[in-house]
Design an enzyme around this catalytic site. Sequence first.
Site, PDB file in Angstrom:
ATOM      1  N   ASN A  10      -1.754  59.681   0.137  1.00 27.25           N
ATOM      2  CA  ASN A  10      -1.003  59.099   1.407  1.00 27.25           C
ATOM      3  C   ASN A  10      -1.022  57.493   1.172  1.00 27.25           C
ATOM      4  OD1 ASN A  10      -0.565  57.730   3.761  1.00 27.25           O
ATOM      5  ND2 ASN A  10      -0.830  59.691   4.858  1.00 27.25           N
ATOM      6  N   GLU A  37       3.966  59.387   3.424  1.00 32.50           N
ATOM      7  CA  GLU A  37       3.983  58.268   4.353  1.00 32.50           C
ATOM      8  C   GLU A  37       4.327  57.015   3.453  1.00 32.50           C
ATOM      9  OE1 GLU A  37       1.402  56.493   8.125  1.00 32.50           O
ATOM     10  OE2 GLU A  37       0.414  57.688   6.840  1.00 32.50           O
ATOM     11  N   ASP A 150      -0.969  65.463   2.836  1.00 26.10           N
ATOM     12  CA  ASP A 150      -1.649  64.945   3.872  1.00 26.10           C
ATOM     13  C   ASP A 150      -1.416  66.145   5.144  1.00 26.10           C
ATOM     14  OD1 ASP A 150      -2.957  64.298   6.256  1.00 26.10           O
ATOM     15  OD2 ASP A 150      -2.064  62.170   6.134  1.00 26.10           O
ATOM     16  N   ASN A 152      -3.036  66.729   7.914  1.00 24.29           N
ATOM     17  CA  ASN A 152      -3.720  66.183   9.308  1.00 24.29           C
ATOM     18  C   ASN A 152      -4.349  67.291  10.067  1.00 24.29           C
ATOM     19  OD1 ASN A 152      -2.953  63.497   9.931  1.00 24.29           O
ATOM     20  ND2 ASN A 152      -0.812  63.662   9.581  1.00 24.29           N
ATOM     21  N   ASP A 221      -6.591  65.620   3.341  1.00 22.83           N
ATOM     22  CA  ASP A 221      -5.673  65.787   2.132  1.00 22.83           C
ATOM     23  C   ASP A 221      -6.136  67.054   1.490  1.00 22.83           C
ATOM     24  OD1 ASP A 221      -4.080  62.851   2.554  1.00 22.83           O
ATOM     25  OD2 ASP A 221      -6.251  62.500   2.866  1.00 22.83           O
ATOM     26  N   ASP A 250      -5.600  53.844   3.758  1.00 21.79           N
ATOM     27  CA  ASP A 250      -6.780  54.428   4.674  1.00 21.79           C
ATOM     28  C   ASP A 250      -7.213  55.838   3.999  1.00 21.79           C
ATOM     29  OD1 ASP A 250      -4.367  55.498   5.793  1.00 21.79           O
ATOM     30  OD2 ASP A 250      -5.096  54.866   7.908  1.00 21.79           O
ATOM     31  N   HIS A 251      -6.152  56.339   3.011  1.00 21.42           N
ATOM     32  CA  HIS A 251      -6.456  57.408   2.407  1.00 21.42           C
ATOM     33  C   HIS A 251      -6.811  57.247   0.833  1.00 21.42           C
ATOM     34  CE1 HIS A 251      -4.514  60.536   4.988  1.00 21.42           C
ATOM     35  NE2 HIS A 251      -3.901  59.246   5.600  1.00 21.42           N
TER      36      HIS A 251
END
Length: 269
Positions: A10, A37, A150, A152, A221, A250-251
């Site tokens: 991501n 994303e 991802d 989530n 993930d 942030d991933h």
Amino acid sequence: MQSLKIATFNVNGIGARLPNLLQWLERERPDIVCLQELKAQDNAFPAKALEQAGYGSVHHGQAAWNGVAILARDAEPLLIHRGLPGAEHDPQARYLEAAVLGVIVGCLYLPNGNPQPGPKFDYKLQWFEQLIQHAQTLHSSEHPVVLAGDYNVVPTDLDIYNTRSWLKDALLQPESRACYQKLLDQGWVDSLRHLYPDERVYTFWDYFRQHWQKNSGLRIDHLLLNPVLAPRLENAGVDAWVRNEEHASDHAPVWVQISAKPRKRIQRT
């Protein structure tokens, strides 16, 4: 089938993170990459820059939000689905499927679902159920299949540093976890958890409260393998160094190493 390194990442905005992405591709040289994303329309996707780095690509973009892509090193992905089957009228760009180097690759960016309860959480669960339906068809395929992206979803409490601040978050809700378990119950193998059944392995560290510096992470993930591909699982890991770079997502990228021949029968954990 050849030995392959398959990864998911991501990027949290491919325009802003393109240098980070190119640096990672050059250093780690994955064969197949699922990106999420993108936050970019199709006409803004950096296909030429990726081609110069040695990667063919297909992409499904959306302005400012969402967006997914599949990359192949020294090859061109063959598009199968642009959008999740059963959700053709969904305006959000969250699913892409392609044949790549002998593998069927499903790249997904599952809805976040926050705040919950509410319409965003309802959409998350609806989308998840549509994914589960399509995954059943892919699971039954005679071809090797990976569902990477991802999700989530924090599958269990072992997949988060501490649940205290996240108890109301959509990523930890029982309904979200139940949907993820329904996928596993079809017979998919969660690669990282299979190889590291008792370890805290994280793939995401948000930008708040020095969570990266404190290793306060989440595992959201995932790369799920069908029974044809799972016996070829050789290794898996997280390229956490990417999260420490300047202007990082942030991933961090998550990857599996697939052997050319089946190694052993996979027993689901």
